[in-house]
Scaffold this active site. Sequence first.
Site, mmCIF file in Angstrom:
data_model
loop_
_atom_site.group_PDB
_atom_site.id
_atom_site.type_symbol
_atom_site.label_atom_id
_atom_site.label_comp_id
_atom_site.label_asym_id
_atom_site.label_seq_id
_atom_site.Cartn_x
_atom_site.Cartn_y
_atom_site.Cartn_z
ATOM 1 N N LYS A 37 0.827 -1.212 0.000
ATOM 2 C CA LYS A 37 0.000 0.000 0.000
ATOM 3 C C LYS A 37 0.866 1.270 0.000
ATOM 4 O O LYS A 37 0.451 2.309 -0.484
ATOM 5 C CB LYS A 37 -0.922 0.034 1.221
ATOM 6 C CG LYS A 37 -1.832 -1.183 1.399
ATOM 7 C CD LYS A 37 -3.038 -1.128 0.496
ATOM 8 C CE LYS A 37 -4.092 -2.194 0.813
ATOM 9 N NZ LYS A 37 -3.637 -3.594 0.663
HETATM 10 C C1 LIG Z 1 -4.128 -4.732 0.068
HETATM 11 C C2 LIG Z 1 -3.255 -5.931 -0.005
HETATM 12 C C3 LIG Z 1 -3.434 -6.929 -0.996
HETATM 13 C C4 LIG Z 1 -4.550 -6.885 -1.990
HETATM 14 O O1 LIG Z 1 -4.393 -5.857 -2.920
HETATM 15 P P1 LIG Z 1 -5.611 -5.445 -3.853
HETATM 16 O O2 LIG Z 1 -5.151 -4.259 -4.601
HETATM 17 O O3 LIG Z 1 -6.749 -5.162 -2.931
HETATM 18 O O4 LIG Z 1 -5.879 -6.598 -4.727
HETATM 19 C C5 LIG Z 1 -2.537 -7.981 -1.024
HETATM 20 N N1 LIG Z 1 -1.548 -8.099 -0.110
HETATM 21 C C6 LIG Z 1 -1.355 -7.177 0.864
HETATM 22 C C7 LIG Z 1 -0.253 -7.376 1.851
HETATM 23 C C8 LIG Z 1 -2.187 -6.059 0.954
HETATM 24 O O5 LIG Z 1 -1.987 -5.151 1.943
#
Ligand SMILES: *Cc1c(COP(=O)(O)O)cnc(C)c1O
Length: 497
Positions: free
Chosen positions: A112
């Site tokens: 993120k």
């Molecule tokens: C948010 C997240 C995901 C999923 O990502 P999306 O964009 O919602 O598909 C996968 N792994 C981690 C560690 C995340 O924080």
Amino acid sequence: MELLYKSTRGGESGVSASRAILEGLAKDGGLFVPERIPALDVTMDELAGMTYQETAYQVMKLFLTDFTEEELKKCIADAYDEKFDTEVIAPLAKVEDAYYLELFHGATIAFKDMALSILPHLMTTAAKKNQIKNEIVILTATSGDTGKAALAGFADVPGTRIIVFYPKNGVSPIQEKQMVTQKGDNTLVVGIHGNFDDAQSGVKKIFGDRELAEELNQAGFQFSSANSINIGRLVPQVVYYVYAYAKLLESEELEAGEGMNVVVPTGNFGNILAAYYAKLMGVPIAKLICASNENKVLYDFFQTGEYDKNRPFILTTSPSMDILISSNLERLIYRIAGDDASEDVKLMTSLNQEGKYQITEAMKEQLKDFRGYYATEKECADRIAEVYGDTGYVLDPHTAVASCAYEKYRAETGDQTKTVIASTASPYKFTRSVMEAIDAERYGQMSDFELVDCLEEISKVPVPAAIEEIRTAPVRHRTVCEASEMKQTVKEFLGIK
Ligand SMILES: *Cc1c(COP(=O)(O)O)cnc(C)c1O
């Protein structure tokens, strides 16, 4: 050429990139999409010699056309700096025959950060461009990861405030500690008595409160959202797929024009959609492999063409993928419907009312480069142990789900195309699940911080600053409230009576 944005539900069009970022969600409830996907205007050879920041500029300038070169370069420089613990920002680790694209070197050690470290800068620049004098107040409900990444991104960014609500007893001890120790005078972290849904509904209610919006405006504030459907989060995610290809070209792992598969552990469908956009821009991406955990609604969708969220919600060791409504999928649906907003509205209404929809054969036909796979909890844990045992490399549970999907795909198809696996979190973020997968008996009884030390010992990867800091960091946020008191809490923080 200027690129404008429109809503997937047809209610808005001709929207500039900066306004789309400020608004987040379109007023008709749809998602903003660009009128067309721009093609890269530099060659892969040129990109091969570029830094992450230079690549980011080449990609983002094509999507965010109302930002000047100077503005965009400043946003990029302010985002991708020493907050990352490596100069290359997103390194590739070759493990066995796959390339793990490590997207967890930012401030909160999950992917993120790739988007949330730049979003605040894009947003404040967008506010200036649109003559918005108000301070931007970011309001977020979190079940753990997003809240901390948004806090880290917006902390001390002039012209912004950020308020994060989390369920007081619904996040892991490490996640809570990460949030309540957050620095920055413009930050507020509030635990609520209730679950994530209560926090989420409370935030939605505040967003929809017209009277409050007017009071805020009088006081010089306005709300905005750092939600993953904001195009200001999607566009920065396209960058690292372009970068990964270019770097594999530079290191001669790939030949010019050679195809590359990507495997993405998916929840909201944001990260894999970014890979699809990179492909549409001209990156030679072959297959897009969508990896799910036991909440395998997307796997079923790619198998059958039916999206059906009517099923039990399963809590797994990859919580950031525990999602039954993948909001960003709407952008793909709109595209395969031939940019037909009325078809999109029909399917989304069905999702809203019946919890499911079925796409047509013609739409399904356009998904042929996508593959869905999923991993059970046991497969995921076994994969962590196996990769560690064979190579010494430690995967976090989300990345392990993707690694399982990769194995299954290869076994099923024999496809030998070089493959990049999006590695979305540091194992340190999910230390307990990781260590128990490796040796449940040995590590099962230890405390979270003891496990951190053990992980350092076995992985030889130094404990990241993000974890080291919270061992001793003072608690700065102690506010706790009822879900019904959220609005009052917001007003108090902003000094509105
Ligand atoms: C948010 C997240 C995901 C999923 O990502 P999306 O964009 O919602 O598909 C996968 N792994 C981690 C560690 C995340 O924080």
